[in-house]
Design a protein around this motif. Sequence first.
Motif, PDB file in Angstrom:
ATOM      1  N   UNK A  93       1.185  -1.382   0.160  1.00 25.83           N
ATOM      2  CA  UNK A  93       0.477  -0.524  -0.308  1.00 25.83           C
ATOM      3  C   UNK A  93       1.185   1.240   0.187  1.00 25.83           C
ATOM      4  N   UNK A  94       2.337   0.892   0.564  1.00 21.26           N
ATOM      5  CA  UNK A  94       3.108   2.418   0.869  1.00 21.26           C
ATOM      6  C   UNK A  94       3.836   1.870  -0.212  1.00 21.26           C
ATOM      7  N   UNK A  95       4.324   1.273  -0.845  1.00 20.94           N
ATOM      8  CA  UNK A  95       5.773   0.555  -1.643  1.00 20.94           C
ATOM      9  C   UNK A  95       5.163   1.652  -3.204  1.00 20.94           C
ATOM     10  N   UNK A  96       3.551   1.221  -3.173  1.00 21.62           N
ATOM     11  CA  UNK A  96       3.054   1.725  -4.139  1.00 21.62           C
ATOM     12  C   UNK A  96       3.234   3.789  -4.929  1.00 21.62           C
ATOM     13  N   UNK A  97       2.912   3.992  -3.643  1.00 27.23           N
ATOM     14  CA  UNK A  97       3.228   5.741  -3.902  1.00 27.23           C
ATOM     15  C   UNK A  97       4.580   5.735  -4.233  1.00 27.23           C
ATOM     16  N   UNK A 135      -1.045  -7.864  12.585  1.00 26.93           N
ATOM     17  CA  UNK A 135       0.966  -7.562  12.249  1.00 26.93           C
ATOM     18  C   UNK A 135       1.088  -6.356  11.948  1.00 26.93           C
ATOM     19  N   UNK A 136       1.999  -5.967  12.058  1.00 26.55           N
ATOM     20  CA  UNK A 136       2.473  -4.527  12.043  1.00 26.55           C
ATOM     21  C   UNK A 136       2.971  -4.578  10.488  1.00 26.55           C
ATOM     22  N   UNK A 137       2.653  -3.562   8.910  1.00 27.48           N
ATOM     23  CA  UNK A 137       3.585  -3.902   8.178  1.00 27.48           C
ATOM     24  C   UNK A 137       5.547  -3.369   8.593  1.00 27.48           C
ATOM     25  N   UNK A 138       6.144  -3.899   8.422  1.00 24.93           N
ATOM     26  CA  UNK A 138       7.999  -3.530   8.296  1.00 24.93           C
ATOM     27  C   UNK A 138       8.187  -3.088   7.448  1.00 24.93           C
ATOM     28  N   UNK A 139       9.612  -2.368   7.399  1.00 25.87           N
ATOM     29  CA  UNK A 139      10.797  -2.515   6.657  1.00 25.87           C
ATOM     30  C   UNK A 139      12.266  -2.923   7.735  1.00 25.87           C
ATOM     31  N   UNK A 140      13.397  -3.528   6.569  1.00 27.99           N
ATOM     32  CA  UNK A 140      14.328  -4.356   7.321  1.00 27.99           C
ATOM     33  C   UNK A 140      15.226  -1.961   6.826  1.00 27.99           C
ATOM     34  N   UNK A 141      15.295  -1.376   7.612  1.00 27.79           N
ATOM     35  CA  UNK A 141      15.429   0.218   7.525  1.00 27.79           C
ATOM     36  C   UNK A 141      16.081   1.208   9.044  1.00 27.79           C
ATOM     37  N   UNK A 142      16.559   1.408   8.933  1.00 26.38           N
ATOM     38  CA  UNK A 142      17.155   2.666  10.235  1.00 26.38           C
ATOM     39  C   UNK A 142      17.172   3.760   9.771  1.00 26.38           C
ATOM     40  N   UNK A 143      17.389   4.192   8.659  1.00 20.89           N
ATOM     41  CA  UNK A 143      17.397   5.556   8.110  1.00 20.89           C
ATOM     42  C   UNK A 143      15.497   5.991   8.482  1.00 20.89           C
ATOM     43  N   UNK A 144      15.986   6.978   9.554  1.00 19.99           N
ATOM     44  CA  UNK A 144      14.514   7.456   9.719  1.00 19.99           C
ATOM     45  C   UNK A 144      13.862   8.550   9.022  1.00 19.99           C
ATOM     46  N   UNK A 148      10.166   6.748   2.503  1.00 21.45           N
ATOM     47  CA  UNK A 148       9.062   5.484   1.890  1.00 21.45           C
ATOM     48  C   UNK A 148       8.710   4.995   3.947  1.00 21.45           C
ATOM     49  N   UNK A 149       9.638   5.091   4.062  1.00 17.15           N
ATOM     50  CA  UNK A 149      10.075   4.753   5.730  1.00 17.15           C
ATOM     51  C   UNK A 149       9.091   5.296   6.477  1.00 17.15           C
ATOM     52  N   UNK A 150       9.038   6.954   6.620  1.00 15.12           N
ATOM     53  CA  UNK A 150       8.541   7.695   6.966  1.00 15.12           C
ATOM     54  C   UNK A 150       6.816   7.351   6.674  1.00 15.12           C
ATOM     55  N   UNK A 151       6.652   7.210   5.555  1.00 16.34           N
ATOM     56  CA  UNK A 151       5.492   6.899   5.198  1.00 16.34           C
ATOM     57  C   UNK A 151       4.976   5.731   5.843  1.00 16.34           C
ATOM     58  N   UNK A 152       5.762   4.580   5.789  1.00 20.30           N
ATOM     59  CA  UNK A 152       5.042   3.323   6.541  1.00 20.30           C
ATOM     60  C   UNK A 152       4.383   3.510   8.105  1.00 20.30           C
ATOM     61  N   UNK A 153       5.619   4.066   8.519  1.00 19.62           N
ATOM     62  CA  UNK A 153       4.928   4.171  10.274  1.00 19.62           C
ATOM     63  C   UNK A 153       3.219   5.052  10.065  1.00 19.62           C
ATOM     64  N   UNK A 154       3.272   5.777   9.491  1.00 18.60           N
ATOM     65  CA  UNK A 154       1.458   5.987   9.041  1.00 18.60           C
ATOM     66  C   UNK A 154       0.706   4.909   9.416  1.00 18.60           C
ATOM     67  N   UNK A 155       0.960   4.294   8.460  1.00 24.29           N
ATOM     68  CA  UNK A 155       0.387   2.737   8.223  1.00 24.29           C
ATOM     69  C   UNK A 155       0.792   1.701   9.364  1.00 24.29           C
ATOM     70  N   UNK A 156       1.737   1.781   9.833  1.00 26.28           N
ATOM     71  CA  UNK A 156       1.725   1.015  11.079  1.00 26.28           C
ATOM     72  C   UNK A 156       0.651   1.141  12.185  1.00 26.28           C
ATOM     73  N   UNK A 157       0.976   2.943  12.576  1.00 24.67           N
ATOM     74  CA  UNK A 157      -0.036   3.340  13.442  1.00 24.67           C
ATOM     75  C   UNK A 157      -1.660   2.702  13.194  1.00 24.67           C
ATOM     76  N   UNK A 158      -2.496   2.908  11.819  1.00 26.11           N
ATOM     77  CA  UNK A 158      -3.477   2.727  11.415  1.00 26.11           C
ATOM     78  C   UNK A 158      -3.210   1.402  12.396  1.00 26.11           C
ATOM     79  N   UNK A 159      -3.102   0.445  12.272  1.00 22.75           N
ATOM     80  CA  UNK A 159      -2.551  -0.939  12.151  1.00 22.75           C
ATOM     81  C   UNK A 159      -2.661  -1.049  13.820  1.00 22.75           C
ATOM     82  N   UNK A 160      -1.948  -0.404  14.360  1.00 25.71           N
ATOM     83  CA  UNK A 160      -1.935  -0.387  16.270  1.00 25.71           C
ATOM     84  C   UNK A 160      -3.293   0.084  16.259  1.00 25.71           C
ATOM     85  N   UNK A 161      -3.890   1.349  16.476  1.00 26.37           N
ATOM     86  CA  UNK A 161      -4.906   2.232  16.842  1.00 26.37           C
ATOM     87  C   UNK A 161      -6.011   1.123  16.318  1.00 26.37           C
ATOM     88  N   UNK A 162      -6.355   0.137  15.488  1.00 24.82           N
ATOM     89  CA  UNK A 162      -7.322  -0.222  14.905  1.00 24.82           C
ATOM     90  C   UNK A 162      -7.419  -1.745  15.745  1.00 24.82           C
TER      91      UNK A 162
END
Length: 218
Positions: A93-97, A135-144, A148-162
């Motif tokens: 969902x994030x990668x396609x952007x 399960x939260x989607x994830x990336x093997x990334x350390x650069x905050x 793409x990682x920054x946008x993924x964080x928003x989708x992770x937050x949605x999963x946690x909220x749900x």
Amino acid sequence: MNIEKESKILFIGDSVTDVGRDYQSYPGSFDSLGNGYVALISQALTAIYPGHLLKVMNKGINGNRVTDLAERWQTDVLDLQPDYVSILIGINDVWRFFDQPFQHPTDLVSLNLFEETYQQLIDQTKAKVKGIFLLSPFMFETNLEDLMFKQLKQYQAVVKMLAEKNELQFIDLQVVVDKYLDKQSSYILSGDRVHPNQNGHFLIANALLKEMGFEFGK
């Protein structure tokens, strides 16, 4: 063990769940499980908990987004009458952007659409099963600051909220990955920051087994 005996556990998601499974094989058979974390979980439950007779099913499909799950939810989840459902979705969902910007895609899954569609899946399922793992989607990334990682964080937050909103079990796989990356390179777990190798899949499988109350020393 938190999973009741003789239960059916269904895992659904994208390529991280699929991992080469045979779509034509009978659900729960060896070839239907793929070569990733779902197969590892099935092997562990079969070998260590033989008396539980747990059936594991893999319904991951490469490239899927939450909207794709919605289109096949009836046939690939509800019709199979699972007792437990594990959902891992969001990275595509994030990668396609980011992988198709010059093609001007018109079917991108916005954050609002992601949340609305995900909630619909929960609404269709919650009353029919014993448990749902988000399960939260994830990336093997350390650069905050990676875009793409920054946008993924928003989708992770949605999963946690749900998970919190619907009182479901939430497994933060990004935290699991981050703890590993504090000590070792991402290349130990993945070659492209998204798809786990066998080391990465074991890391995921171990996190899920812990949530299920699995004990290796049983």
